[in-house]
Design a protein around this motif. Structure first.
Motif, PDB file in Angstrom:
ATOM      1  N   GLN A 155       0.848  -1.191   0.000  1.00  0.00           N
ATOM      2  CA  GLN A 155       0.000   0.000   0.000  1.00  0.00           C
ATOM      3  C   GLN A 155       0.884   1.241   0.000  1.00  0.00           C
ATOM      4  O   GLN A 155       1.920   1.277   0.663  1.00  0.00           O
ATOM      5  N   SER A 174      -6.244  -0.594  -1.049  1.00  0.00           N
ATOM      6  CA  SER A 174      -6.857  -0.466   0.266  1.00  0.00           C
ATOM      7  C   SER A 174      -7.043  -1.856   0.852  1.00  0.00           C
ATOM      8  O   SER A 174      -7.010  -2.854   0.133  1.00  0.00           O
ATOM      9  N   LYS A 175      -7.265  -1.914   2.164  1.00  0.00           N
ATOM     10  CA  LYS A 175      -7.634  -3.185   2.773  1.00  0.00           C
ATOM     11  C   LYS A 175      -9.101  -3.508   2.496  1.00  0.00           C
ATOM     12  O   LYS A 175      -9.539  -4.634   2.677  1.00  0.00           O
TER      13      LYS A 175
END
Length: 157
Positions: free
Chosen positions: A79, A125-126
């Motif tokens: 990320q 993103s998670k």
């Protein structure tokens, strides 16, 4: 350097298509950018997840040249902040790459062959997003990265 985004399947939403097109047009001022859509595989009901990933993987790999640097959009990838991503792109340009290719896979991810060919993985993103929305996010983030590199007022810290 050319930046290419490969995605599996068409985008149904006219609003998303319009926004993607807007950022593609903005990017023309900074870098050569290409969006390649690989049509959905037909008759997936008869295929296992692994078989579908293999078929999609074959189509992805057919769209690459030997000199391409392949980066997968993958939930387990690295990320970046937007500023860090701009630095990542700058390093790729400084390295003299001919073409940097980002790929958004199908609903089940990537085949082993695609993972083996990849030279990096990036996660946006998670959270999980629809594959159609990810296209917009990638194009916008590439545009944002170039505005950061040029110290233009689009991005605010």
């Amino acid at each position: 350097m050319t930046i290419k985004l490969i995605a599996i399947g068409k985008t149904d939403s006219k609003a998303l298509l319009q926004l993607i097109s807007e950022y593609e047009n903005r990017l023309k001022h900074y870098v050569k950018f290409e969006l390649e859509i690989i049509p959905d595989i037909k008759n997936t009901k008869n295929l296992s997840e692994a078989q579908q990933k293999e078929k999609e993987g074959e189509l992805i790999l057919k769209n690459l040249s030997n000199t391409d640097v392949l980066v997968l959009l993958d939930e387990n990838g690295k990320q970046f902040s937007s500023v860090d991503f701009s630095g990542y792109l700058q390093k790729k340009m400084n390295a003299g790459l001919k073409q940097l290719v980002f790929v958004i896979g199908g609903p089940y991810g990537f085949s082993t062959d695609v993972y083996n060919k990849a030279q990096g993985k990036i996660s946006l993103s998670k959270m999980t997003f629809s594959h159609q929305m990810v296209r917009l996010f990638v194009v916008e983030q590439v545009y944002r990265a170039f505005t950061i590199l040029r110290n233009e007022p689009y991005h605010h810290q």
